[in-house]
Design an enzyme around this catalytic site. Sequence first.
Site, short mmCIF file in Angstrom:
data_model
loop_
_atom_site.label_atom_id
_atom_site.label_comp_id
_atom_site.label_asym_id
_atom_site.label_seq_id
_atom_site.Cartn_x
_atom_site.Cartn_y
_atom_site.Cartn_z
N ASN A 9 40.15 24.02 7.29
CA ASN A 9 40.29 23.77 5.86
C ASN A 9 41.12 22.49 5.72
O ASN A 9 42.32 22.51 5.94
CB ASN A 9 41.01 24.95 5.20
N LYS A 11 41.83 20.86 3.13
CA LYS A 11 42.58 20.80 1.85
C LYS A 11 42.42 19.40 1.23
O LYS A 11 41.39 18.77 1.39
CB LYS A 11 44.04 21.17 2.07
N HIS A 96 41.10 31.11 -1.77
CA HIS A 96 42.27 30.63 -1.03
C HIS A 96 43.52 30.84 -1.88
O HIS A 96 43.49 30.65 -3.10
CB HIS A 96 42.10 29.15 -0.65
N GLU A 98 46.04 29.06 -2.39
CA GLU A 98 46.45 27.89 -3.20
C GLU A 98 45.64 27.82 -4.48
O GLU A 98 46.15 27.43 -5.54
CB GLU A 98 46.32 26.60 -2.37
N GLU A 168 45.17 35.56 5.30
CA GLU A 168 46.16 34.48 5.33
C GLU A 168 47.41 34.91 4.56
O GLU A 168 47.45 34.79 3.33
CB GLU A 168 45.58 33.23 4.67
N GLY A 174 51.17 26.91 6.01
CA GLY A 174 51.83 25.60 5.96
C GLY A 174 53.34 25.67 6.14
O GLY A 174 54.05 24.71 5.88
N SER A 213 49.57 28.80 9.75
CA SER A 213 50.28 28.12 10.84
C SER A 213 49.72 28.47 12.21
O SER A 213 50.46 28.56 13.20
CB SER A 213 51.79 28.41 10.76
N GLY A 234 44.56 25.18 8.75
CA GLY A 234 44.88 24.10 7.81
C GLY A 234 45.38 22.88 8.56
O GLY A 234 44.61 22.07 9.07
N GLY A 235 46.70 22.75 8.65
CA GLY A 235 47.32 21.55 9.24
C GLY A 235 46.74 21.15 10.59
O GLY A 235 46.44 19.96 10.82
C1 PEP Z 1 45.20 27.46 5.15
O1 PEP Z 1 45.71 27.04 4.13
O2 PEP Z 1 44.04 27.91 5.11
C2 PEP Z 1 45.99 27.44 6.37
C3 PEP Z 1 45.76 28.33 7.27
O3 PEP Z 1 46.97 26.46 6.46
P1 PEP Z 1 47.96 26.19 7.71
O4 PEP Z 1 47.17 26.36 8.97
O5 PEP Z 1 48.40 24.76 7.52
O6 PEP Z 1 49.07 27.17 7.59
#
Ligand code: PEP
Length: 251
Positions: A9, A11, A96, A98, A168, A174, A213, A234-235
């Site tokens: 993702n 983002k 999601h 967010e 999640e 994040g 994370s 994500g990151g």
């Molecule tokens: C996400 O937002 O889907 C996610 C898993 O982010 P991160 O891996 O950065 O925590």
Amino acid sequence: MRKKIVAGNWKMNTIKDEGVVLASGIASKLNDVPSDVTLMVAPPFTHIYNVSEALKGTAVEVGAQNCADHKSGAYTGEVSIDMLKSVGCSFVILGHSERREYYGENSDSLNLKTDLAFESGFSVIFCVGEKLSDREDGKHFDVVGEQIKSVLYNMKPEFSGKLIIAYEPVWAIGTGKTATSSQAQEMHAFIRKTMAGKFGKDAENIPILYGGSCKPSNAAELFAQPDIDGGLIGGAALKADDFIAIAKSFK
Ligand code: PEP
């Protein structure tokens, strides 16, 4: 056998050229990824087309991070599922945290969006997860159970083969704080049991991804759990090397 999946993702990160470089970096390392692992990436709307061109001829699936809750018409600023299909999308991430937190995503809009996506032949990565306060209050199973029942219990059983669930925990997204593998496994098993309550044995085949994370250093332990079928990343999905290293973390 359930599918093993690693989905990125992106983002609101990367501009078009950066997205193409990232996609090309992933494409150049696919020989390192076991053939039974499905890779998926969800870039920002603006360069889905360019990323899908960069990944043409590979098995990497390209998708979107959201879609409109109507098919077409006077909905200024929205992007429909047909538009997404026309630029190479085969899946969409819905629900999601967010989007739930900042854009008012709720079960009403998510029911409309999941219907539109499935009816158009899309796969859906449906995200669920509790906030830190829910967990501290011992309400995490109630919250996640309700997120599932209020949307996924309404879907047609024939589409269960197109569903992927991502657990999640909001407190892990994040933040660098990962759920322990036993916390994640416990929730994944609960999610599967909740899905079995409506879809019976078909729930066994629904991939459930962990997100929050997840990175190369912790993916192997998470993916070794019996009900964790991969990750929504994500990151760490913004670096081709890290994304590929996560995809190589299955036993
Ligand atoms: C996400 O937002 O889907 C996610 C898993 O982010 P991160 O891996 O950065 O925590």
